[in-house]
Design a protein around this motif. Structure first.
Motif, PDB file in Angstrom:
ATOM      1  N   ASP A  23      -2.346  -5.219   7.953  1.00  0.00           N
ATOM      2  CA  ASP A  23      -3.111  -5.655   9.134  1.00  0.00           C
ATOM      3  C   ASP A  23      -4.602  -5.424   8.906  1.00  0.00           C
ATOM      4  OD1 ASP A  23      -0.582  -5.960  10.790  1.00  0.00           O
ATOM      5  OD2 ASP A  23      -0.515  -3.809  10.377  1.00  0.00           O
ATOM      6  N   GLU A  24      -5.103  -5.871   7.780  1.00  0.00           N
ATOM      7  CA  GLU A  24      -6.483  -5.596   7.367  1.00  0.00           C
ATOM      8  C   GLU A  24      -7.500  -5.871   8.476  1.00  0.00           C
ATOM      9  OE1 GLU A  24      -7.802  -4.409   4.497  1.00  0.00           O
ATOM     10  OE2 GLU A  24      -6.254  -4.659   2.973  1.00  0.00           O
ATOM     11  N   THR A  25      -7.361  -6.972   9.181  1.00  0.00           N
ATOM     12  CA  THR A  25      -8.372  -7.377  10.160  1.00  0.00           C
ATOM     13  C   THR A  25      -8.055  -6.886  11.571  1.00  0.00           C
ATOM     14  OG1 THR A  25      -7.282  -9.506  10.538  1.00  0.00           O
ATOM     15  CG2 THR A  25      -8.977  -9.420   8.812  1.00  0.00           C
ATOM     16  N   VAL A  47      -4.599 -11.880  13.518  1.00  0.00           N
ATOM     17  CA  VAL A  47      -4.683 -10.789  12.538  1.00  0.00           C
ATOM     18  C   VAL A  47      -3.923 -11.171  11.277  1.00  0.00           C
ATOM     19  CG1 VAL A  47      -3.998  -8.392  12.054  1.00  0.00           C
ATOM     20  CG2 VAL A  47      -5.106  -8.969  14.220  1.00  0.00           C
ATOM     21  N   ARG A  48      -2.749 -11.746  11.444  1.00  0.00           N
ATOM     22  CA  ARG A  48      -1.939 -12.132  10.275  1.00  0.00           C
ATOM     23  C   ARG A  48      -2.642 -13.220   9.468  1.00  0.00           C
ATOM     24  NH1 ARG A  48       3.625 -11.930   8.956  1.00  0.00           N
ATOM     25  NH2 ARG A  48       3.813 -13.072   7.014  1.00  0.00           N
ATOM     26  N   LEU A  49      -3.140 -14.257  10.133  1.00  0.00           N
ATOM     27  CA  LEU A  49      -3.821 -15.359   9.440  1.00  0.00           C
ATOM     28  C   LEU A  49      -5.045 -14.843   8.675  1.00  0.00           C
ATOM     29  CD1 LEU A  49      -4.665 -18.850  10.912  1.00  0.00           C
ATOM     30  CD2 LEU A  49      -6.403 -17.520   9.741  1.00  0.00           C
ATOM     31  N   THR A  50      -5.877 -14.068   9.344  1.00  0.00           N
ATOM     32  CA  THR A  50      -7.112 -13.616   8.687  1.00  0.00           C
ATOM     33  C   THR A  50      -6.835 -12.552   7.623  1.00  0.00           C
ATOM     34  OG1 THR A  50      -7.500 -12.093  10.551  1.00  0.00           O
ATOM     35  CG2 THR A  50      -8.641 -14.226  10.613  1.00  0.00           C
ATOM     36  N   GLY A  98      -2.243  -1.030  13.635  1.00  0.00           N
ATOM     37  CA  GLY A  98      -1.485  -1.339  12.428  1.00  0.00           C
ATOM     38  C   GLY A  98      -2.104  -0.743  11.186  1.00  0.00           C
ATOM     39  N   ALA A  99      -1.764  -1.316  10.054  1.00  0.00           N
ATOM     40  CA  ALA A  99      -2.281  -0.872   8.759  1.00  0.00           C
ATOM     41  C   ALA A  99      -3.590  -1.618   8.492  1.00  0.00           C
ATOM     42  CB  ALA A  99      -1.265  -1.134   7.655  1.00  0.00           C
ATOM     43  N   VAL A 100      -4.649  -1.148   9.150  1.00  0.00           N
ATOM     44  CA  VAL A 100      -5.939  -1.825   9.110  1.00  0.00           C
ATOM     45  C   VAL A 100      -6.677  -1.574   7.799  1.00  0.00           C
ATOM     46  CG1 VAL A 100      -6.193  -1.810  11.620  1.00  0.00           C
ATOM     47  CG2 VAL A 100      -7.090   0.106  10.273  1.00  0.00           C
ATOM     48  N   HIS A 101      -7.756  -2.309   7.615  1.00  0.00           N
ATOM     49  CA  HIS A 101      -8.581  -2.194   6.415  1.00  0.00           C
ATOM     50  C   HIS A 101      -9.030  -0.749   6.213  1.00  0.00           C
ATOM     51  CE1 HIS A 101     -11.186  -3.537   3.220  1.00  0.00           C
ATOM     52  NE2 HIS A 101     -12.182  -2.861   3.755  1.00  0.00           N
ATOM     53  N   GLY A 102      -8.809  -0.244   5.020  1.00  0.00           N
ATOM     54  CA  GLY A 102      -9.240   1.098   4.662  1.00  0.00           C
ATOM     55  C   GLY A 102      -8.270   2.202   5.049  1.00  0.00           C
ATOM     56  N   LEU A 103      -7.207   1.886   5.798  1.00  0.00           N
ATOM     57  CA  LEU A 103      -6.277   2.935   6.211  1.00  0.00           C
ATOM     58  C   LEU A 103      -5.568   3.566   5.025  1.00  0.00           C
ATOM     59  CD1 LEU A 103      -5.005   4.454   8.592  1.00  0.00           C
ATOM     60  CD2 LEU A 103      -3.212   2.703   8.613  1.00  0.00           C
ATOM     61  N   ASP A 104      -5.408   2.827   3.950  1.00  0.00           N
ATOM     62  CA  ASP A 104      -4.748   3.369   2.763  1.00  0.00           C
ATOM     63  C   ASP A 104      -5.585   4.456   2.085  1.00  0.00           C
ATOM     64  OD1 ASP A 104      -6.512   1.198   2.307  1.00  0.00           O
ATOM     65  OD2 ASP A 104      -5.665   0.803   0.343  1.00  0.00           O
ATOM     66  N   GLN A 136      -4.433 -10.784 -19.779  1.00  0.00           N
ATOM     67  CA  GLN A 136      -4.490  -9.560 -20.563  1.00  0.00           C
ATOM     68  C   GLN A 136      -3.091  -9.027 -20.835  1.00  0.00           C
ATOM     69  OE1 GLN A 136      -6.763  -7.096 -17.786  1.00  0.00           O
ATOM     70  NE2 GLN A 136      -4.936  -5.936 -17.261  1.00  0.00           N
ATOM     71  N   ALA A 137      -3.000  -8.211 -21.862  1.00  0.00           N
ATOM     72  CA  ALA A 137      -1.731  -7.553 -22.184  1.00  0.00           C
ATOM     73  C   ALA A 137      -1.566  -6.262 -21.391  1.00  0.00           C
ATOM     74  CB  ALA A 137      -1.663  -7.262 -23.679  1.00  0.00           C
ATOM     75  N   ALA A 138      -2.674  -5.620 -21.009  1.00  0.00           N
ATOM     76  CA  ALA A 138      -2.599  -4.390 -20.220  1.00  0.00           C
ATOM     77  C   ALA A 138      -1.947  -4.699 -18.874  1.00  0.00           C
ATOM     78  CB  ALA A 138      -3.994  -3.810 -20.021  1.00  0.00           C
ATOM     79  N   PRO A 139      -1.121  -3.795 -18.349  1.00  0.00           N
ATOM     80  CA  PRO A 139      -0.377  -4.094 -17.127  1.00  0.00           C
ATOM     81  C   PRO A 139      -1.250  -4.163 -15.881  1.00  0.00           C
ATOM     82  CG  PRO A 139      -0.047  -1.815 -17.754  1.00  0.00           C
ATOM     83  CD  PRO A 139      -0.823  -2.462 -18.869  1.00  0.00           C
ATOM     84  N   VAL A 140      -0.761  -4.930 -14.932  1.00  0.00           N
ATOM     85  CA  VAL A 140      -1.369  -5.070 -13.612  1.00  0.00           C
ATOM     86  C   VAL A 140      -0.310  -4.638 -12.610  1.00  0.00           C
ATOM     87  CG1 VAL A 140      -2.324  -6.708 -11.945  1.00  0.00           C
ATOM     88  CG2 VAL A 140      -2.838  -6.966 -14.394  1.00  0.00           C
ATOM     89  N   PHE A 141      -0.735  -3.922 -11.578  1.00  0.00           N
ATOM     90  CA  PHE A 141       0.191  -3.427 -10.572  1.00  0.00           C
ATOM     91  C   PHE A 141      -0.309  -3.843  -9.188  1.00  0.00           C
ATOM     92  CE2 PHE A 141       0.327  -0.603 -14.199  1.00  0.00           C
ATOM     93  CZ  PHE A 141       1.695  -0.512 -14.453  1.00  0.00           C
ATOM     94  N   ARG A 142       0.594  -4.432  -8.381  1.00  0.00           N
ATOM     95  CA  ARG A 142       0.227  -4.873  -7.039  1.00  0.00           C
ATOM     96  C   ARG A 142       0.931  -3.997  -6.003  1.00  0.00           C
ATOM     97  NH1 ARG A 142       1.828 -10.309  -3.770  1.00  0.00           N
ATOM     98  NH2 ARG A 142       0.270 -10.087  -2.131  1.00  0.00           N
ATOM     99  N   TYR A 143       0.192  -3.640  -4.941  1.00  0.00           N
ATOM    100  CA  TYR A 143       0.786  -2.880  -3.844  1.00  0.00           C
ATOM    101  C   TYR A 143       0.516  -3.569  -2.514  1.00  0.00           C
ATOM    102  CZ  TYR A 143      -3.804  -1.040  -2.481  1.00  0.00           C
ATOM    103  OH  TYR A 143      -5.108  -0.935  -2.056  1.00  0.00           O
ATOM    104  N   PHE A 144       1.323  -3.205  -1.518  1.00  0.00           N
ATOM    105  CA  PHE A 144       1.167  -3.701  -0.152  1.00  0.00           C
ATOM    106  C   PHE A 144       1.391  -2.508   0.771  1.00  0.00           C
ATOM    107  CE2 PHE A 144       3.019  -5.913   3.651  1.00  0.00           C
ATOM    108  CZ  PHE A 144       1.890  -6.649   3.986  1.00  0.00           C
ATOM    109  N   PHE A 145       0.322  -2.067   1.453  1.00  0.00           N
ATOM    110  CA  PHE A 145       0.378  -0.916   2.341  1.00  0.00           C
ATOM    111  C   PHE A 145       0.659  -1.411   3.755  1.00  0.00           C
ATOM    112  CE2 PHE A 145      -1.432   2.264   5.154  1.00  0.00           C
ATOM    113  CZ  PHE A 145      -1.074   3.465   4.566  1.00  0.00           C
ATOM    114  N   GLN A 146       1.846  -1.093   4.273  1.00  0.00           N
ATOM    115  CA  GLN A 146       2.182  -1.574   5.614  1.00  0.00           C
ATOM    116  C   GLN A 146       2.545  -0.452   6.592  1.00  0.00           C
ATOM    117  OE1 GLN A 146       5.374  -4.403   5.051  1.00  0.00           O
ATOM    118  NE2 GLN A 146       6.941  -2.821   5.173  1.00  0.00           N
ATOM    119  N   TYR A 147       2.208   0.770   6.239  1.00  0.00           N
ATOM    120  CA  TYR A 147       2.482   1.918   7.100  1.00  0.00           C
ATOM    121  C   TYR A 147       1.566   1.858   8.312  1.00  0.00           C
ATOM    122  CZ  TYR A 147       3.472   6.823   8.255  1.00  0.00           C
ATOM    123  OH  TYR A 147       3.855   7.994   8.864  1.00  0.00           O
TER     124      TYR A 147
END
Length: 194
Positions: free
Chosen positions: A13-15, A60-63, A100-106, A83-94
């Motif tokens: 919920d970044e926005t 909020v969801r759209l933005t 909600g899980a607003v911008h910077g809450l992580d 690149q060959a070096a790994p990339v890791f993706r996360y989704f913070f929804q706590y």
């Protein structure tokens, strides 16, 4: 770019903090049309107010998706392909705040700086046992990643690939293949058109 392990992600919920406190459906439609111009009608079809608890939640969801969640997927995919070096993706929804899980809450969960979260009453946030447990798990992932480029953990944080593997940070930490995939597929042509 400098090829090295990368971790990237977004909050659910970044926005949520910046969105208008109250929105009627006509206000939601007008706001989206004002912000998105020629692609507004397509976006409103992808994010109809009726599909969410409120027009504000739809906004909020759209933005959040258009500005954070889906761009993080594009960055993860682009970096992993280059690149060959790994990339890791996360989704913070706590959802530790009423917004909600607003911008910077992580960030306080990564660094254990819960006093940086201000409650609606203006007092510092008092973490619960669940907050502290999630924070300890996140700190473990980030520390291992900083030390070795491999966040490991339980569950193991998978390296990014074609299935869009993502670590979901919530009360229970899980992994998933894709986050908001249909919505991110909607936004993708607009990112590529730039």
């Amino acid at each position: 770019h400098h090829a090295m392990p990368i971790a990237i992600g977004a909050n659910a919920d970044e926005t949520g903090r910046e969105a208008p406190a109250m929105l009627t459906e006509p206000q939601y439609v007008a706001l989206v049309r004002a912000q998105l111009g020629p692609i507004a009608d397509a976006a409103l079809q992808q994010y109809p107010a009726s599909a969410y608890p409120s027009p504000r939640a739809a906004y909020v969801r759209l933005t959040t998706d258009s500005r954070f969640v889906c761009p993080s997927r594009e960055i993860a995919a682009g970096a992993a392909a280059a690149q060959a070096a790994p990339v890791f993706r996360y989704f913070f929804q706590y959802r530790a705040t009423p917004l909600g899980a607003v911008h910077g809450l992580d960030v306080p969960f990564v660094f254990g700086t819960f006093g940086a979260i201000v409650t609606p009453s203006g007092t510092p946030y008092q973490p619960t046992a669940a907050d502290l447990a999630l924070s300890a798990a996140i700190q473990g992932y980030w520390t291992r990643f900083a030390r070795s480029g491999d966040p490991g953990g339980a569950p193991a944080w998978p390296a990014y690939g074609a299935a869009d593997p993502t670590l979901v940070l919530d009360g229970a930490i899980t992994t998933t293949a894709g986050v908001r995939t249909a919505d991110c597929d909607f936004w993708r042509p607009y990112y590529l058109a730039r």
